[in-house]
Scaffold this motif. Structure first.
Motif, PDB file in Angstrom:
ATOM      1  N   LEU A 123       0.860  -1.179   0.000  1.00 17.69           N
ATOM      2  CA  LEU A 123       0.000   0.000   0.000  1.00 17.69           C
ATOM      3  C   LEU A 123       0.895   1.227   0.000  1.00 17.69           C
ATOM      4  N   ARG A 124       0.714   2.102  -0.971  1.00 16.09           N
ATOM      5  CA  ARG A 124       1.488   3.345  -1.032  1.00 16.09           C
ATOM      6  C   ARG A 124       0.731   4.412  -0.246  1.00 16.09           C
ATOM      7  N   THR A 125       1.455   5.011   0.710  1.00 11.41           N
ATOM      8  CA  THR A 125       0.846   6.039   1.561  1.00 11.41           C
ATOM      9  C   THR A 125       1.778   7.237   1.647  1.00 11.41           C
ATOM     10  N   GLU A 126       1.333   8.280   2.324  1.00 11.67           N
ATOM     11  CA  GLU A 126       2.161   9.459   2.530  1.00 11.67           C
ATOM     12  C   GLU A 126       3.447   9.093   3.290  1.00 11.67           C
ATOM     13  N   ALA A 127       3.373   8.097   4.166  1.00  9.07           N
ATOM     14  CA  ALA A 127       4.535   7.674   4.952  1.00  9.07           C
ATOM     15  C   ALA A 127       5.504   6.807   4.149  1.00  9.07           C
ATOM     16  N   GLY A 128       5.065   6.251   3.029  1.00  6.31           N
ATOM     17  CA  GLY A 128       5.901   5.367   2.214  1.00  6.31           C
ATOM     18  C   GLY A 128       5.129   4.125   1.801  1.00  6.31           C
TER      19      GLY A 128
ATOM     20  N   LEU B 138      -3.587   2.521   8.225  1.00 11.97           N
ATOM     21  CA  LEU B 138      -2.305   2.564   7.511  1.00 11.97           C
ATOM     22  C   LEU B 138      -2.160   3.874   6.742  1.00 11.97           C
ATOM     23  N   LYS B 139      -3.229   4.283   6.079  1.00 10.12           N
ATOM     24  CA  LYS B 139      -3.190   5.540   5.321  1.00 10.12           C
ATOM     25  C   LYS B 139      -2.962   6.738   6.236  1.00 10.12           C
TER      26      LYS B 139
ATOM     27  N   LEU C 260       4.886  10.374   9.629  1.00 11.10           N
ATOM     28  CA  LEU C 260       6.196  10.423  10.266  1.00 11.10           C
ATOM     29  C   LEU C 260       6.488  11.876  10.595  1.00 11.10           C
ATOM     30  N   ASP C 261       6.751  12.172  11.861  1.00 13.77           N
ATOM     31  CA  ASP C 261       6.948  13.546  12.293  1.00 13.77           C
ATOM     32  C   ASP C 261       8.269  13.658  13.037  1.00 13.77           C
ATOM     33  N   PRO C 262       9.245  14.342  12.531  1.00 11.45           N
ATOM     34  CA  PRO C 262       9.225  14.994  11.228  1.00 11.45           C
ATOM     35  C   PRO C 262       9.354  13.973  10.112  1.00 11.45           C
ATOM     36  N   PRO C 263       8.925  14.300   8.893  1.00 12.93           N
ATOM     37  CA  PRO C 263       9.051  13.349   7.787  1.00 12.93           C
ATOM     38  C   PRO C 263      10.510  12.908   7.641  1.00 12.93           C
TER      39      PRO C 263
END
Length: 91
Positions: free
Chosen positions: A22-27, A79-80, A84-87
């Motif tokens: 699954l591709r998400t903002e986190a990877g 999951l979506k 990650l903070d900070p990215p």
């Protein structure tokens, strides 16, 4: 993800959803689900792996088999929602 596929060969009857990505903002997150027997009801386990720099974030979500479709959708939404903070620069 080769290890996740191995699980399907060792215990094929327990795997409910084979390894997926699954591709998400986190990877890119790898995930799969399997079932275990219980006394009153079987349980579904959704597991995920997210590479973060030189580490791996591992997690799971467990629920009764009877609610699999609704809970699987909830798992995907969770999951979506991973941030990650900070990215970080992902592998």
């Amino acid at each position: 993800m080769e290890d996740m596929i191995l699980l399907g060969h060792v215990y094929p009857e327990s795997v409910r959803i084979r390894a997926r990505e699954l591709r998400t903002e986190a990877g890119k997150i790898g995930w799969f689900s399997f079932i275990t027997g219980g006394i009153r009801t079987d349980s579904v386990h959704c597991m995920f792996v997210l590479p973060v720099k030189d580490n791996m974030m591992l997690g799971s979500y467990h629920f009764p088999e009877g609610t699999m479709e609704a809970d699987r959708r909830m798992f995907i939404e969770m999951l979506k929602g991973i941030r990650l903070d900070p990215p970080l620069d992902l592998i």
